[in-house]
Enzyme design. Structure first.
Site, PDB file in Angstrom:
ATOM      1  N   THR A  84      35.030  49.757  28.503  1.00 23.17           N
ATOM      2  CA  THR A  84      34.382  50.512  27.554  1.00 23.17           C
ATOM      3  C   THR A  84      34.694  51.758  27.427  1.00 23.17           C
ATOM      4  O   THR A  84      34.356  52.171  26.206  1.00 23.17           O
ATOM      5  CB  THR A  84      32.457  50.969  28.561  1.00 23.17           C
ATOM      6  N   ASP A 112      37.336  43.392  28.638  1.00 25.49           N
ATOM      7  CA  ASP A 112      36.211  43.682  29.293  1.00 25.49           C
ATOM      8  C   ASP A 112      36.957  43.472  30.634  1.00 25.49           C
ATOM      9  O   ASP A 112      36.851  42.477  30.444  1.00 25.49           O
ATOM     10  CB  ASP A 112      35.200  42.878  28.791  1.00 25.49           C
ATOM     11  N   SER A 113      36.038  44.524  31.841  1.00 28.60           N
ATOM     12  CA  SER A 113      36.980  43.950  32.888  1.00 28.60           C
ATOM     13  C   SER A 113      36.096  42.903  33.875  1.00 28.60           C
ATOM     14  O   SER A 113      36.619  42.389  34.909  1.00 28.60           O
ATOM     15  CB  SER A 113      36.686  45.136  33.617  1.00 28.60           C
ATOM     16  N   SER A 114      35.026  41.976  32.964  1.00 33.53           N
ATOM     17  CA  SER A 114      34.770  41.022  33.586  1.00 33.53           C
ATOM     18  C   SER A 114      35.352  39.842  33.901  1.00 33.53           C
ATOM     19  O   SER A 114      35.322  39.583  34.313  1.00 33.53           O
ATOM     20  CB  SER A 114      33.169  40.533  32.888  1.00 33.53           C
ATOM     21  N   THR A 130      34.011  48.857  33.594  1.00 32.38           N
ATOM     22  CA  THR A 130      33.389  49.876  35.471  1.00 32.38           C
ATOM     23  C   THR A 130      33.320  48.602  36.102  1.00 32.38           C
ATOM     24  O   THR A 130      32.822  48.174  37.114  1.00 32.38           O
ATOM     25  CB  THR A 130      32.502  50.123  34.722  1.00 32.38           C
ATOM     26  N   ASP A 131      32.870  46.967  35.713  1.00 27.66           N
ATOM     27  CA  ASP A 131      32.767  45.899  35.730  1.00 27.66           C
ATOM     28  C   ASP A 131      33.322  45.367  37.379  1.00 27.66           C
ATOM     29  O   ASP A 131      32.339  45.364  38.661  1.00 27.66           O
ATOM     30  CB  ASP A 131      31.882  45.313  34.878  1.00 27.66           C
TER      31      ASP A 131
HETATM   32  N1  ASN Z   1      31.735  46.057  30.779  1.00 29.59           N
HETATM   33  C1  ASN Z   1      32.116  46.635  30.392  1.00 29.59           C
HETATM   34  C2  ASN Z   1      34.240  46.313  31.689  1.00 29.59           C
HETATM   35  O1  ASN Z   1      33.507  46.567  32.389  1.00 29.59           O
HETATM   36  C3  ASN Z   1      31.728  47.926  31.276  1.00 29.59           C
HETATM   37  C4  ASN Z   1      32.205  49.221  31.806  1.00 29.59           C
HETATM   38  O2  ASN Z   1      33.506  49.377  30.978  1.00 29.59           O
HETATM   39  N2  ASN Z   1      31.575  50.072  31.743  1.00 29.59           N
HETATM   40  O3  ASN Z   1      34.651  46.335  30.861  1.00 29.59           O
END
Ligand code: ASN
Length: 488
Positions: free
Chosen positions: A17, A81-83, A113-114
């Site tokens: 993000t 996106d880390s997902s 963050t994911d």
């Molecule tokens: N979906 C985002 C990720 O993990 C969430 C984030 O970074 N806050 O890439």
């Protein structure tokens, strides 16, 4: 250790993000955008040094932070996106750190963050003999928004990495640097997205930057830095729930699976249902390593309850206070080393990178027979003041525990049977108080003084009567009577 002078930091930007921009389909990572933000930010840079095609930025100095930090942004393509990240992405980050290890003093990984807690755990194992700071950070709100947490997180990570040597993989978020393999994402909406339930923050940033040096791993290793890029994909996590069946287990534990993190209740408990346990035993006996981790955010797996102990009996290994993220990545790391299931089980219970708290060693105590025996053996070779000071305490401890064998051994070796501790209490006082008839008999047979007086004026007979040890008080009354008759 606090460091001074010019520090070079490599900022590896994987996505997340922090560098996203709004699009008709929601936030998406945009190539080149973060570089542009840094370029125009007077907070994150006060000088741009051209280096071939790339920009190297200098962090502004301030009254508090004369850091002289320069940093380079290494942007991945595609930004993720880390997902969408997996084990190969961890390998790529590890490889980039390895290739740039000598050129840079510290590393920052910008990440979504994911799955940040998984990457934090995985990198902690993949980077071996780490002597430099590695900080993973990101944000909940993109830098492209007016109000965001990305700026503080990136600035904080740069200041910590530029000013301190914290030789481990940490996650910096919302003013706390947490150990990377102790962290779980706890909120999808709060700026405090991460917490570490079982380990204190390594650094807290408030008015000052406070490093908790006692919590930081030591870099004391003479071995060179290296990486393990390979991780085994044959792992999985299974959450126990009321009603879980043996079929759930068998359907899950199919080849090529090699390791399971069993997510149990409370202190590591699971249903004591025989079919469920037999299924776990069958899976474990087939060579699949099963690790027991609690579903609770805080606390650890201990075999306090029957429901926890039986899991250990069917071959499930206690995961102490490891997070599921840490246990999974540790399993994956060890499985890739082609160790035997038994070896992996052993390694899983060891503290490799600060990811778990090993059980505390029992404290030495004069209530412990083995400890008394060892001290008595050491004292045998001493003839001085230490022996004089400790021997009465050891005699009293043996008498109080009813340890006739040790008492005999000490008295045979010349200990004074009538010696008393600092309260004037003798072995006879203690054995009479505790009702150890055998000890009292032995002491009487060795002609112990039957009427010693402690500092409260008490005798062994009074102790035996007060604690209602009838056999002991009868024996003492009889012996004292005989003694009096003999004296007359
Ligand atoms: N979906 C985002 C990720 O993990 C969430 C984030 O970074 N806050 O890439």
């Amino acid at each position: 250790m606090k460091i001074k002078g010019k520090k070079k930091i490599l900022v590896i930007y994987t996505g997340g993000t922090i560098g996203m921009k709004a699009s008709p389909n929601g936030y998406i990572p945009v190539e080149g955008y973060l570089n542009e933000v840094l370029f125009h930010s007077s907070i994150l840079n006060d000088q741009i040094i051209k280096n071939n095609d790339e920009n190297v930025f200098r962090l502004p100095n301030s009254e508090k932070h004369q850091n002289n930090v320069i940093y380079r942004l290494l942007e991945y393509s595609p930004l993720l996106d880390s997902s969408n990240m997996g084990m190969e992405d961890w390998g790529k980050i590890a490889q980039d750190i390895f290739e740039n290890y000598n050129e840079y003093d510290a590393f920052i990984v910008l990440h979504g963050t994911d799955t940040m807690a998984f990457t934090g755990s995985a990198l902690s194992f993949m980077l071996k003999n780490l002597q430099k700071t590695v900080i993973i950070t990101g944000s909940q709100i993109p830098l492209s928004e007016l109000r965001n947490d990305g700026l503080d997180n990136l600035l904080g990570a740069l200041l910590i990495a530029g000013n301190y040597e914290i030789p481990e993989v940490g996650i910096y978020f919302n003013n706390n640097l947490l150990r990377g393999n102790r962290v779980t994402k706890v909120s999808a909406s709060e700026l405090e997205a991460f917490q570490s339930g079982n380990y204190p923050p390594l650094v807290k940033v408030g008015i000052d930057i406070n490093v908790n040096w006692n919590a930081v791993l030591s870099a004391a290793t003479s071995l060179p830095f290296s990486i393990q890029k390979e991780m085994s994909p044959y792992i999985g996590t299974l959450r126990v729930f009321p009603g879980i069946t043996k079929e759930n287990i068998f359907n899950f534990a199919k080849p090529p699976l090699k390791g399971i993190v069993l997510h149990t209740y409370g202190a590591g408990n699971a249903p004591a249902n025989p079919e469920f346990l037999e299924a776990l035993k069958f899976v474990s006996d087939s060579g699949i390593v099963i690790i027991n981790c609690t579903q609770c955010f805080q606390g650890n797996v201990e075999a306090h309850y029957e429901t926890g102990k039986i899991l250990a009996e069917v071959g499930v290994v206690g995961g102490s206070d490891m997070t599921v993220e840490a246990a999974l990545s540790k399993l994956s790391y060890l499985l890739a080393q082609k160790l035997s299931p038994e070896e992996i089980k052993q390694e899983m219970t060891k503290n490799l990178r600060g990811e778990l708290s090993e059980p505390r060693k029992t404290k030495f105590s004069f209530k412990d027979k083995a400890f008394i025996k060892s001290v008595a053996e050491v004292l045998d070779s001493d003839s001085g003041e230490v022996k004089t000071a400790l021997e009465p305490i050891l005699l009293c401890s043996c008498a109080s525990l009813g340890d006739v064998e040790q008492l005999k051994a000490m008295i045979d070796n010349g200990a004074d049977i009538n010696s008393s501790d600092y309260d004037g209490r003798t072995a006879l006082h203690l054995s009479a108080s505790e009702g150890h008839l055998e000890v009292v008999e032995y002491l009487i047979s060795k002609n112990v003084n039957l009427n010693p007086i402690d500092r409260w004026g008490g005798t062994p007979l009074q102790d035996a009567i007060r604690h209602q040890h009838i056999h002991v008080s009868n024996l003492l009354t009889l012996s004292i009577g005989k003694l009096k008759q003999g004296n007359n």
